[in-house]
Design an enzyme around this catalytic site. Structure first.
Site, short mmCIF file in Angstrom:
data_model
loop_
_atom_site.label_atom_id
_atom_site.label_comp_id
_atom_site.label_asym_id
_atom_site.label_seq_id
_atom_site.Cartn_x
_atom_site.Cartn_y
_atom_site.Cartn_z
N CYS A 45 0.85 -1.31 -0.04
CA CYS A 45 -0.10 0.08 -0.04
C CYS A 45 0.75 1.40 -0.06
CB CYS A 45 -0.90 -0.17 1.00
SG CYS A 45 -2.07 -1.36 1.37
N HIS A 88 -3.08 7.11 2.61
CA HIS A 88 -3.62 6.03 1.98
C HIS A 88 -5.06 5.59 2.70
CE1 HIS A 88 -4.18 2.08 0.81
NE2 HIS A 88 -3.70 1.55 1.91
N ASN A 119 -10.19 -0.02 0.61
CA ASN A 119 -8.62 0.11 0.36
C ASN A 119 -8.49 -0.35 -0.91
OD1 ASN A 119 -6.20 -0.30 0.59
ND2 ASN A 119 -6.14 -1.34 2.54
N1 COA Z 1 -18.44 -8.11 10.83
C1 COA Z 1 -18.65 -8.24 12.19
N2 COA Z 1 -18.08 -8.58 13.22
C2 COA Z 1 -16.60 -8.33 12.83
C3 COA Z 1 -16.17 -8.48 11.43
C4 COA Z 1 -16.85 -8.21 10.52
N3 COA Z 1 -16.63 -7.92 9.10
N4 COA Z 1 -14.82 -8.62 11.34
C5 COA Z 1 -14.24 -8.90 12.51
N5 COA Z 1 -15.33 -8.90 13.31
C6 COA Z 1 -15.47 -8.95 14.81
C7 COA Z 1 -14.27 -9.84 15.53
O1 COA Z 1 -14.41 -11.12 15.27
C8 COA Z 1 -14.21 -9.34 16.59
O2 COA Z 1 -15.25 -10.08 17.60
P1 COA Z 1 -14.67 -10.49 19.13
O3 COA Z 1 -14.50 -9.12 19.81
O4 COA Z 1 -15.76 -11.25 19.52
O5 COA Z 1 -13.60 -11.08 19.12
C9 COA Z 1 -14.65 -7.88 16.81
O6 COA Z 1 -15.43 -7.69 15.65
C10 COA Z 1 -13.71 -6.84 16.79
O7 COA Z 1 -12.52 -7.15 15.99
P2 COA Z 1 -11.32 -6.51 15.98
O8 COA Z 1 -10.54 -7.05 14.98
O9 COA Z 1 -10.65 -5.94 17.32
O10 COA Z 1 -11.94 -5.03 15.15
P3 COA Z 1 -11.33 -3.71 14.67
O11 COA Z 1 -11.93 -2.66 15.55
O12 COA Z 1 -9.92 -3.76 15.13
O13 COA Z 1 -11.54 -3.57 13.22
C11 COA Z 1 -10.25 -4.13 11.14
C12 COA Z 1 -11.04 -4.71 12.35
C13 COA Z 1 -9.79 -4.97 10.31
C14 COA Z 1 -11.28 -3.17 10.40
C15 COA Z 1 -9.15 -3.20 11.85
O14 COA Z 1 -8.13 -3.77 12.58
C16 COA Z 1 -8.18 -2.54 10.56
O15 COA Z 1 -8.50 -1.77 9.72
N6 COA Z 1 -6.72 -3.08 10.60
C17 COA Z 1 -5.97 -2.79 9.77
C18 COA Z 1 -6.21 -3.95 8.65
C19 COA Z 1 -5.15 -3.79 7.40
O16 COA Z 1 -4.25 -4.71 7.38
N7 COA Z 1 -5.29 -2.99 6.61
C20 COA Z 1 -4.25 -3.11 5.46
C21 COA Z 1 -3.46 -1.96 5.63
S1 COA Z 1 -2.70 -0.95 4.28
#
Ligand code: COA
Length: 332
Positions: A118, A259, A289
């Site tokens: 990215c 980004h 993204n």
């Molecule tokens: N829908 C509903 N629930 C979801 C879900 C979805 N699509 N994806 C994950 N969950 C759940 C998880 O299982 C977790 O449940 P739990 O609390 O029972 O374990 C809960 O939601 C929270 O998950 P978490 O991973 O802590 O959420 P978050 O707030 O960190 O958001 C991302 C997740 C992926 C959106 C976020 O971490 C992110 O953007 N990370 C960067 C990702 C990346 O690599 N991007 C590319 C970079 S260039």
């Protein structure tokens, strides 16, 4: 072709191409256990574009490149170099840039790809910038991705984030006609975190096999929370370094094009930098993204919007798998 003096570098043409097919959060609700509300709240994304089967990164890249050339009124035959940043190349080799070279009819151009995930578009921009500084003219810098081809639509934690698209910028020597100027670029990486974000299989470490397919290792994997924190830390670090070395102050900048990975990453970074959130460019709700493509798509959108005036300072910053990060100061 290469001269002894250092030339100033202008972005004289921009173009962006988004495939017409839209994948909404509501569509994803039917595919995995998720909700529109969760996706919007955690990422800011409402919909993303995805390619039809058989459409490759070079198809999107060629469309964006031709738009950038038209914008700059330059013929494909006058392009001297094509640099494409992509993590979803048409094939491992030849490079996507070679396919673009043929598709747009850039018969006199060299062509190669850059892989910095990215953060890759600004990596490609820095290479293009240095070629133009050294005397080359008409360098096409492209970010193009068909991420839908490497997204696991059975994994709700990754499939909600990514979309397809391409953006292209033509770099030329500055000729005083008021095009945005690339003042500086800054690159960084930390391979210690190589395993937090990437596509595990399909390279020399884990070649394709029936096992790698069964284990779903050809899809994007990440450790979301870890990437989230590392993104904010490293974006803040690279933005500070780039601004400090530019001789300008953070308040001198009119716009910050980060980004488009997750609006919460962008907001938290802006907060840490003490920059008003309104100065952050955002279009993630429409496209998700798009990795390498997100910065050039944004630049094209900003240019067409006419929101910036000549002389405004813009900071570009990106973060991605590798880990990699990059930043650039642009004078509009
Ligand atoms: N829908 C509903 N629930 C979801 C879900 C979805 N699509 N994806 C994950 N969950 C759940 C998880 O299982 C977790 O449940 P739990 O609390 O029972 O374990 C809960 O939601 C929270 O998950 P978490 O991973 O802590 O959420 P978050 O707030 O960190 O958001 C991302 C997740 C992926 C959106 C976020 O971490 C992110 O953007 N990370 C960067 C990702 C990346 O690599 N991007 C590319 C970079 S260039």
């Amino acid at each position: 072709m290469m001269g002894n003096r250092s030339y100033r570098v202008a972005m004289t043409g921009t173009g962006a191409y988004l495939p017409p097919k839209i994948l909404t959060n509501k569509d994803l609700e039917k595919m995995v256990d998720t909700t529109d509300e969760w996706i919007v709240k955690r990422t800011g994304i409402k919909e993303r574009r995805i390619v039809e089967s058989g459409v490759a990164a070079s198809d999107l890249a060629s469309k964006a490149a031709l738009m950038a050339l038209k914008d700059a009124r330059v013929s494909p035959k006058d392009v001297q170099l094509i640099i494409t940043s992509t993590i979803t190349p048409d094939s491992l080799f030849p490079s996507t840039s070679c396919y673009v070279q043929q598709k747009i009819g850039a018969t006199d151009a060299g062509a190669f790809d850059v892989l910095a995930a990215c953060a890759g578009f600004i990596y490609a921009l820095s290479i293009g910038q240095n070629y133009v500084r050294a005397g080359l003219d008409n360098v096409l810098v492209i970010g193009s991705e068909c991420l839908s081809t490497v997204v696991d639509y059975e994994d709700r934690s990754t499939c909600i984030l990514f979309g397809d698209g391409a953006g292209a910028i033509l770099l030329q020597r500055m000729n005083g006609k008021g095009s945005p100027e690339v003042l500086s670029t800054f690159l960084g990486a930390d391979g210690k975190y190589a395993d937090v974000l990437g596509i595990p299989a399909g390279g020399s470490k884990i070649p394709s096999s029936s096992k790698s397919i069964k284990d779903r290792l050809h899809y994007i994997k990440f450790r979301g929370r870890e990437v989230f924190k590392l993104a904010i830390q490293n974006l803040t670090k690279v933005m500070k370094k780039t601004i400090d070395s530019s001789g300008y102050k953070v308040d001198d900048f009119s716009m910050f094009i980060l980004h488009q990975s997750n609006f919460r990453i962008i907001e938290a970074t802006m907060e840490r930098m003490n920059i008003p959130k309104e100065k952050a460019f955002l279009n993630i709700e429409k496209y998700g993204n798009t990795s390498s493509a997100s910065i050039p798509i944004a630049i094209d959108e900003v240019k067409k919007s006419g929101k910036l005036k000549s002389g405004d300072l813009v900071l570009l910053a990106a973060f991605g798998g590798g880990l990699t990060w990059s930043s650039s100061v642009i004078r509009w």
